[in-house]
Design an enzyme around this catalytic site. Sequence first.
Site, PDB file in Angstrom:
ATOM      1  N   SER A   1       0.887  -1.103   0.116  1.00 17.08           N
ATOM      2  CA  SER A   1       0.138   0.100  -0.137  1.00 17.08           C
ATOM      3  C   SER A   1       0.986   1.166   0.007  1.00 17.08           C
ATOM      4  O   SER A   1       2.345   1.167   0.391  1.00 17.08           O
ATOM      5  CB  SER A   1      -1.000  -0.097   1.259  1.00 17.08           C
ATOM      6  OG  SER A   1      -1.623   1.328   1.328  1.00 17.08           O
TER       7      SER A   1
ATOM      8  N   TYR B   1       0.343   0.021  10.786  1.00 15.49           N
ATOM      9  CA  TYR B   1      -0.185  -0.478   9.382  1.00 15.49           C
ATOM     10  C   TYR B   1       1.130  -0.022   8.608  1.00 15.49           C
ATOM     11  O   TYR B   1       1.348  -0.643   7.649  1.00 15.49           O
ATOM     12  CB  TYR B   1      -1.428   0.461   8.922  1.00 15.49           C
ATOM     13  CG  TYR B   1      -1.849   0.224   7.687  1.00 15.49           C
ATOM     14  CD1 TYR B   1      -2.462  -1.130   7.339  1.00 15.49           C
ATOM     15  CD2 TYR B   1      -1.518   1.245   6.599  1.00 15.49           C
ATOM     16  CE1 TYR B   1      -2.797  -1.122   5.974  1.00 15.49           C
ATOM     17  CE2 TYR B   1      -2.178   0.982   5.284  1.00 15.49           C
ATOM     18  CZ  TYR B   1      -2.734  -0.321   4.893  1.00 15.49           C
ATOM     19  OH  TYR B   1      -2.980  -0.573   3.518  1.00 15.49           O
TER      20      TYR B   1
END
Length: 339
Positions: A165, A191
């Site tokens: 990502s 994350y």
Amino acid sequence: MTQNNYQGVLQQPIGSGFNATSTSSEVIKGIDLTGKIAIVTGGHTGIGLETTKTLVGAGATVIVIARDVEKAKKNLENIQNVELEAMDLMDSASIDRFCTQFLASQRPLHLLINNAGIMWVPLRRDVRGYESQLVTNYLGQFQLTARLWPALKKANGARVINVSSFGHQMAPFHFEDPNFKHREYQTLEGYGQSKTAANLFAVELDLRGQPFNIRAYSLHPGSVIGTDLGREEPIELFKQLGTHDANGDLKPEVAATLKTIPQGAATTIWCATSPALNNIGGVYCENADIAELDMGNINHQYDQPETLRGVKPYSVDRDNALRLWDLSETLLGFQFLAD
């Protein structure tokens, strides 16, 4: 002679002919996967489901790994050449059970697509005390890839795809305290470091896999509308990023720039199947092409998803990649035998 992407030396778009609006069906056009076997983690929902459908449509047999088997059965109904297996990336024993079963089939594995992931969740730990985003988004994929290594080698032309990502830009890997044992938990940092880890893993895995004709890639699928990835994300975070209004609703002008699910799966499919990547690997990709190295020259605006591009140098750094590989083996308690 092997190549490497240390320090992002290969991070240059190659003019693939595709772009942010390209779909998975456009990317795979003309490619025949008859006789190929693929494993897709989380291949029953969101861009994972689109990935499964696209690969099956090109002739592949796809093994979908799911934690929620009942949900997966419903979503995969009427899709041919799909095998469904239960596995939980938060449970290392379940990973080993699945891999033992697959290796016993004596089949080669041509594509391993590490698609499953979680994002911006509250602090949770597995039985070892490891933080859930790190485990699900990285350590689980490291273990799965390591255990399936014999089948990947048997394919004599395999690819490993880590769905990462742009979120890797939220944090480098925190080697001193990856599991938030001695610092306050910040879900964005958790994350971010998990996705940085997935990128570094692809860099190092590609180098170690080349003698066995195994290549590895990581990618940003784009900002995609219609997935359930953000089901636990605090709406306040979206407000801070500027993507949602005071009522917690997605701003129309932002929604208009988000990718559809078929567009979101395009880069995964491109990395998995494109002949343009036959002689290059270890790269981070986006918009169905290789991403450029972000040296601070890109103006990122979260309310303008098309600006969320590029890969950070720390995410393709040689020392970080080697250090992470060693740490991963230590945390998981085994050596990745790439021979």
